[in-house]
Write a protein that holds these residues in place. Structure first.
Motif, PDB file in Angstrom:
ATOM      1  N   HIS A   3     -22.292  -5.309  -0.144  1.00 38.78           N
ATOM      2  CA  HIS A   3     -22.346  -6.245   0.977  1.00 38.78           C
ATOM      3  C   HIS A   3     -21.374  -7.411   0.762  1.00 38.78           C
ATOM      4  O   HIS A   3     -20.849  -7.598  -0.331  1.00 38.78           O
ATOM      5  CB  HIS A   3     -23.768  -6.760   1.155  1.00 38.78           C
ATOM      6  N   THR A   4     -21.188  -8.186   1.832  1.00 37.94           N
ATOM      7  CA  THR A   4     -20.246  -9.302   1.797  1.00 37.94           C
ATOM      8  C   THR A   4     -21.021 -10.584   2.040  1.00 37.94           C
ATOM      9  O   THR A   4     -21.727 -10.702   3.039  1.00 37.94           O
ATOM     10  CB  THR A   4     -19.163  -9.119   2.886  1.00 37.94           C
ATOM     11  N   GLN A  65     -25.437 -13.570  -8.397  1.00 43.03           N
ATOM     12  CA  GLN A  65     -26.267 -12.375  -8.557  1.00 43.03           C
ATOM     13  C   GLN A  65     -25.652 -11.176  -7.849  1.00 43.03           C
ATOM     14  O   GLN A  65     -25.392 -11.215  -6.653  1.00 43.03           O
ATOM     15  CB  GLN A  65     -27.665 -12.614  -7.978  1.00 43.03           C
ATOM     16  N   ARG A  66     -25.450 -10.113  -8.574  1.00 43.92           N
ATOM     17  CA  ARG A  66     -24.982  -8.833  -8.025  1.00 43.92           C
ATOM     18  C   ARG A  66     -23.611  -8.949  -7.360  1.00 43.92           C
ATOM     19  O   ARG A  66     -23.297  -8.201  -6.423  1.00 43.92           O
ATOM     20  CB  ARG A  66     -26.020  -8.322  -7.012  1.00 43.92           C
ATOM     21  N   ILE A  67     -22.817  -9.923  -7.786  1.00 44.31           N
ATOM     22  CA  ILE A  67     -21.460 -10.091  -7.237  1.00 44.31           C
ATOM     23  C   ILE A  67     -20.459  -9.419  -8.175  1.00 44.31           C
ATOM     24  O   ILE A  67     -20.498  -9.632  -9.389  1.00 44.31           O
ATOM     25  CB  ILE A  67     -21.126 -11.584  -7.090  1.00 44.31           C
ATOM     26  N   ASP A 144     -21.629  -6.519  -4.788  1.00 45.90           N
ATOM     27  CA  ASP A 144     -21.267  -7.227  -3.568  1.00 45.90           C
ATOM     28  C   ASP A 144     -19.981  -8.035  -3.743  1.00 45.90           C
ATOM     29  O   ASP A 144     -19.550  -8.321  -4.863  1.00 45.90           O
ATOM     30  CB  ASP A 144     -22.394  -8.184  -3.149  1.00 45.90           C
ATOM     31  N   VAL A 145     -19.407  -8.408  -2.605  1.00 46.51           N
ATOM     32  CA  VAL A 145     -18.205  -9.241  -2.603  1.00 46.51           C
ATOM     33  C   VAL A 145     -18.569 -10.603  -2.025  1.00 46.51           C
ATOM     34  O   VAL A 145     -19.187 -10.693  -0.963  1.00 46.51           O
ATOM     35  CB  VAL A 145     -17.091  -8.603  -1.746  1.00 46.51           C
ATOM     36  N   ARG A 146     -18.198 -11.652  -2.742  1.00 48.40           N
ATOM     37  CA  ARG A 146     -18.432 -13.004  -2.236  1.00 48.40           C
ATOM     38  C   ARG A 146     -17.164 -13.503  -1.553  1.00 48.40           C
ATOM     39  O   ARG A 146     -16.068 -13.387  -2.111  1.00 48.40           O
ATOM     40  CB  ARG A 146     -18.806 -13.929  -3.391  1.00 48.40           C
ATOM     41  N   ILE A 147     -17.322 -14.051  -0.347  1.00 49.03           N
ATOM     42  CA  ILE A 147     -16.213 -14.748   0.300  1.00 49.03           C
ATOM     43  C   ILE A 147     -16.371 -16.207  -0.095  1.00 49.03           C
ATOM     44  O   ILE A 147     -17.303 -16.898   0.329  1.00 49.03           O
ATOM     45  CB  ILE A 147     -16.242 -14.570   1.828  1.00 49.03           C
ATOM     46  N   GLY A 148     -15.458 -16.676  -0.930  1.00 47.85           N
ATOM     47  CA  GLY A 148     -15.661 -17.948  -1.617  1.00 47.85           C
ATOM     48  C   GLY A 148     -15.220 -19.173  -0.851  1.00 47.85           C
ATOM     49  O   GLY A 148     -15.422 -20.287  -1.329  1.00 47.85           O
ATOM     50  N   GLY A 149     -14.615 -18.985   0.321  1.00 47.04           N
ATOM     51  CA  GLY A 149     -14.101 -20.127   1.066  1.00 47.04           C
ATOM     52  C   GLY A 149     -12.640 -20.329   0.753  1.00 47.04           C
ATOM     53  O   GLY A 149     -12.036 -19.498   0.061  1.00 47.04           O
ATOM     54  N   PHE A 165     -24.113 -11.794   4.943  1.00 43.59           N
ATOM     55  CA  PHE A 165     -25.099 -12.826   4.571  1.00 43.59           C
ATOM     56  C   PHE A 165     -24.373 -14.146   4.325  1.00 43.59           C
ATOM     57  O   PHE A 165     -23.314 -14.183   3.691  1.00 43.59           O
ATOM     58  CB  PHE A 165     -25.845 -12.413   3.296  1.00 43.59           C
ATOM     59  N   MET A 166     -24.976 -15.233   4.825  1.00 46.42           N
ATOM     60  CA  MET A 166     -24.441 -16.576   4.536  1.00 46.42           C
ATOM     61  C   MET A 166     -25.575 -17.523   4.188  1.00 46.42           C
ATOM     62  O   MET A 166     -26.593 -17.567   4.891  1.00 46.42           O
ATOM     63  CB  MET A 166     -23.762 -17.188   5.768  1.00 46.42           C
ATOM     64  N   HIS A 167     -25.383 -18.286   3.136  1.00 48.46           N
ATOM     65  CA  HIS A 167     -26.259 -19.419   2.843  1.00 48.46           C
ATOM     66  C   HIS A 167     -25.490 -20.688   3.197  1.00 48.46           C
ATOM     67  O   HIS A 167     -24.566 -21.091   2.490  1.00 48.46           O
ATOM     68  CB  HIS A 167     -26.642 -19.426   1.360  1.00 48.46           C
ATOM     69  N   LEU A 168     -25.868 -21.307   4.317  1.00 44.55           N
ATOM     70  CA  LEU A 168     -25.239 -22.547   4.764  1.00 44.55           C
ATOM     71  C   LEU A 168     -26.148 -23.726   4.456  1.00 44.55           C
ATOM     72  O   LEU A 168     -27.376 -23.593   4.443  1.00 44.55           O
ATOM     73  CB  LEU A 168     -24.985 -22.520   6.277  1.00 44.55           C
ATOM     74  N   VAL A 169     -25.542 -24.861   4.232  1.00 41.07           N
ATOM     75  CA  VAL A 169     -26.303 -26.099   4.056  1.00 41.07           C
ATOM     76  C   VAL A 169     -25.765 -27.101   5.072  1.00 41.07           C
ATOM     77  O   VAL A 169     -24.612 -27.531   4.980  1.00 41.07           O
ATOM     78  CB  VAL A 169     -26.139 -26.655   2.627  1.00 41.07           C
ATOM     79  N   ILE A 170     -26.590 -27.412   6.064  1.00 37.95           N
ATOM     80  CA  ILE A 170     -26.182 -28.381   7.084  1.00 37.95           C
ATOM     81  C   ILE A 170     -26.503 -29.767   6.525  1.00 37.95           C
ATOM     82  O   ILE A 170     -27.676 -30.107   6.310  1.00 37.95           O
ATOM     83  CB  ILE A 170     -26.924 -28.147   8.417  1.00 37.95           C
TER      84      ILE A 170
END
Lengths: 213, 213
Positions: A3-4, A65-67, A144-149, A165-170
């Protein structure tokens, strides 16, 4: 299946996730207010040696994890633009970049791969998001592949519908200017389920999971 | 440094964290309502193959991170009491117990160690909490020790002030009877900092970090 994922992406109330002008002295480009609550020490996993573990720390432990590979924009790797100067630059992170996996840097100016003893290898590629993801998936070997920004890189992958999947912090700050995460992504929410948890300090953590068939 | 941690401990509004009568047919002993929201599949870490990851799943991924040994009560290992019958019992978990580390079972009836191919070894010891923790720390080889429950085991370690971190889940159910987590622990909160996050389904997740000097 691979997953990404996007992790620990801080976004201001007006939708900016980085400053505009990244320089050697200002790696965050004027958006420092976004990152005051982020403790990057937890990205390596649960570690009570660091100190008490709070919820935001626990969520940060998901990062690695799992990246099996990361993809980042050139601006995350360094402040230069255009042809690479002969300055020996190897990224912001010194001798032990935290990635510890193959790490693909998107750039129109490919250059030779840089390898570190801890498993990090920066690989410079001129590629579309889909092409980069194919390379990264192969390198991730089932993980999985992380899109690091930064945010413009994440935005391109969102436009191409490549994020699972995205973990955002507003963060409750108004920056006024910066690099937008959301520009051009009207109706993005339709493609995801979104779970939010708010904290007393005013931040809202969101998990975006792409809807599945 | 090695710390002592408790994870995914579900507690009812009236303070019970397990049923009273554990039998082969009712491993949770009548407290099934406590565990309806718990998806144990995430304890092995982030895994989007399972499905969308929610916040409670993310918190469950802490379970195995940096853990080198577990200590559990006999009742978690099986429904028997007194002398061990010759029934070939090897725990509830089949051929691949999820622990994958040395796992110490507290019992007044020590018996021979049971080893599994995945790294789990059940070691049966008649010991005080402090003695058990010393053995487990040695086996954990610098990693943390998880106190795996049930509640009376966790309670004994809390009484002895041996717990550094707890992830509790206060579940909005009233059980009326069961095994209490809190009995005899008046003023326990004075020894910890407590962070709570509530979810729309009525559960409250709490992180208890022992205060440090």
């Amino acid at each position: 299946m691979s997953h990404t994922r996007v992790h620990n992406m801080n976004v201001s109330l007006d939708g900016f996730a980085a400053g505009e002008e990244v320089t050697l002295d200002h790696p965050i480009g004027g958006a420092e207010a976004l990152f005051g609550g982020f403790d990057g020490r937890w990205i390596g996993g649960t570690d009570l040696d660091i100190g008490p573990m709070g919820f935001k720390d626990a969520l940060s432990t998901l990062w690695g994890q799992r990246i099996g590979a990361e993809i980042m924009g050139r601006r995350k790797f360094g402040p230069q633009s255009g042809e690479w100067p002969d300055d020996g630059w190897q990224g912001w992170w010194g001798d032990e970049p935290p990635f510890a996996t193959p790490t693909f840097v998107l750039t129109h100016y490919p250059r030779e791969q840089i390898d570190f003893a801890n498993g990090t290898s920066f690989r410079f590629i001129d590629a579309t998001p889909a092409e980069a993801l194919e390379l990264a998936r192969k390198a991730a070997d089932g993980l999985d592949v992380r899109i690091g920004g930064g945010p413009s890189t994440v935005r391109q992958f969102l436009e191409a519908d490549l994020i699972d999947f995205m973990h955002l912090v507003i963060v409750p700050v108004v920056l006024g200017r910066g690099v937008s995460l959301w520009a051009g992504l009207e109706h993005l929410q339709d493609r995801f389920t979104i779970e939010s948890v708010s904290f007393p300090n005013g931040t809202v953590h969101q998990f975006w999971n792409r809807k599945r068939d």
